[in-house]
Design an enzyme around this catalytic site. Structure first.
Site, PDB file in Angstrom:
ATOM      1  N   VAL A 127       5.419  21.059  42.916  1.00 13.79           N
ATOM      2  CA  VAL A 127       5.705  21.869  44.101  1.00 13.79           C
ATOM      3  C   VAL A 127       7.073  21.509  44.674  1.00 13.79           C
ATOM      4  O   VAL A 127       7.854  22.385  45.058  1.00 13.79           O
ATOM      5  CB  VAL A 127       4.598  21.698  45.154  1.00 13.79           C
ATOM      6  CG1 VAL A 127       4.954  22.445  46.438  1.00 13.79           C
ATOM      7  CG2 VAL A 127       3.262  22.207  44.612  1.00 13.79           C
ATOM      8  N   ALA A 130       9.704  22.981  42.520  1.00 18.26           N
ATOM      9  CA  ALA A 130       9.852  24.414  42.797  1.00 18.26           C
ATOM     10  C   ALA A 130      10.664  24.645  44.061  1.00 18.26           C
ATOM     11  O   ALA A 130      11.479  25.578  44.134  1.00 18.26           O
ATOM     12  CB  ALA A 130       8.474  25.061  42.921  1.00 18.26           C
ATOM     13  N   TYR A 131      10.442  23.798  45.064  1.00 20.05           N
ATOM     14  CA  TYR A 131      11.214  23.884  46.308  1.00 20.05           C
ATOM     15  C   TYR A 131      12.700  23.669  46.046  1.00 20.05           C
ATOM     16  O   TYR A 131      13.547  24.444  46.512  1.00 20.05           O
ATOM     17  CB  TYR A 131      10.680  22.846  47.296  1.00 20.05           C
ATOM     18  CG  TYR A 131      11.574  22.566  48.470  1.00 20.05           C
ATOM     19  CD1 TYR A 131      11.617  23.433  49.558  1.00 20.05           C
ATOM     20  CD2 TYR A 131      12.369  21.419  48.511  1.00 20.05           C
ATOM     21  CE1 TYR A 131      12.439  23.178  50.649  1.00 20.05           C
ATOM     22  CE2 TYR A 131      13.184  21.156  49.596  1.00 20.05           C
ATOM     23  CZ  TYR A 131      13.218  22.040  50.657  1.00 20.05           C
ATOM     24  OH  TYR A 131      14.033  21.786  51.736  1.00 20.05           O
ATOM     25  N   LEU A 132      13.023  22.632  45.283  1.00 17.13           N
ATOM     26  CA  LEU A 132      14.427  22.345  44.996  1.00 17.13           C
ATOM     27  C   LEU A 132      15.073  23.481  44.211  1.00 17.13           C
ATOM     28  O   LEU A 132      16.211  23.886  44.505  1.00 17.13           O
ATOM     29  CB  LEU A 132      14.543  21.032  44.225  1.00 17.13           C
ATOM     30  CG  LEU A 132      14.133  19.754  44.972  1.00 17.13           C
ATOM     31  CD1 LEU A 132      14.163  18.563  44.033  1.00 17.13           C
ATOM     32  CD2 LEU A 132      15.051  19.506  46.174  1.00 17.13           C
ATOM     33  N   LYS A 135      15.593  26.541  46.588  1.00 17.42           N
ATOM     34  CA  LYS A 135      16.727  26.341  47.484  1.00 17.42           C
ATOM     35  C   LYS A 135      18.047  26.471  46.731  1.00 17.42           C
ATOM     36  O   LYS A 135      19.012  27.085  47.212  1.00 17.42           O
ATOM     37  CB  LYS A 135      16.637  24.970  48.147  1.00 17.42           C
ATOM     38  CG  LYS A 135      15.629  24.867  49.278  1.00 17.42           C
ATOM     39  CD  LYS A 135      16.073  25.667  50.479  1.00 17.42           C
ATOM     40  CE  LYS A 135      15.217  25.390  51.701  1.00 17.42           C
ATOM     41  NZ  LYS A 135      15.557  26.310  52.824  1.00 17.42           N
TER      42      LYS A 135
END
Length: 220
Positions: A127, A130-132, A135
């Site tokens: 997760v 996926a965030y990195l 962004k």
């Protein structure tokens, strides 16, 4: 000056709204939940209900009409899964940039994160990876837009400590903590300094007053 802030109920966004309204500017916070409107009004900001995961670009552009600047400070937040990292941290940022272009808003700030410029290391929590990626993809999209006077701000690890007013702001800073209060203060200073357009900057706590740090970056 009128600034529209996506993610208007977030902690950094609310701090920025308070700073803007305290000096007499108009701040508009886009929120997803109508129940958050009261919190924005206490900062002096105007709440506008607009879900960036479902709103068409024309609706978002209408909320941006007449604004001098736009700030993307939204995020899916803790507890959200991979899908919402993509629909909020990436897709909503792209939508907000599309809407700014359509509304003729040139000054555009993005609150991003450190570590998004490269592929997450092996073993990174899926997760968080996926965030990195989300962004980083959003940053790349915004930075490719010649019609926007963009600045991408990548803070270090966020804390709720009181802001010191002293920071380290540069293209590369190394990893360290930064108070949310100081992130908001830097965003305010960036809005006032068009010379920082076209820059991707990292931000951590430091020894330079906010105004001086932003002015130094504007000089290059």
């Amino acid at each position: 000056m009128r600034t529209v802030i996506a993610g208007g109920h977030g902690q950094i966004a609310q701090r920025l709204e308070q700073l803007l309204t305290a000096r007499g500017d108009a701040a508009v916070g886009l929120i997803r939940d109508p129940e958050q409107a009261g919190d924005l009004r206490t900062t002096g900001a105007e709440p506008v209900v607009c879900d960036l995961e479902s709103a068409p670009v024309g609706e978002v552009a209408r909320h941006l009409e007449g604004a001098d600047a736009a700030v993307f400070a939204a995020g899916a937040g803790p507890g959200s899964g991979v899908e919402r990292k993509e629909t909020v941290d990436r897709d909503a940022a792209v939508l907000f940039a599309d809407a700014a272009e359509r509304a003729g808003v040139r000054r555009f700030l993005v609150v991003s994160a450190m570590g998004v410029a490269t592929e997450p290391p092996a073993g990174t929590d899926p997760v968080f990876a996926a965030y990195l990626r989300a962004k980083g993809q959003a940053d790349d999209d915004v930075r490719a837009r010649a019609s926007l006077e963009w600045t991408v701000l990548r803070p270090g690890r966020l804390t709720d400590a009181p802001g010191s007013g002293y920071v380290h702001l540069a293209e590369q800073t190394g990893r360290a903590d930064i108070a949310r209060d100081d992130v908001a203060a830097v965003l305010l200073a960036l809005l006032d300094e068009p010379g920082t357009a076209g820059r991707t900057l990292e931000l951590v706590g430091g020894e330079t007053p906010v105004a001086d740090a932003v002015a130094a970056c504007a000089r290059g």
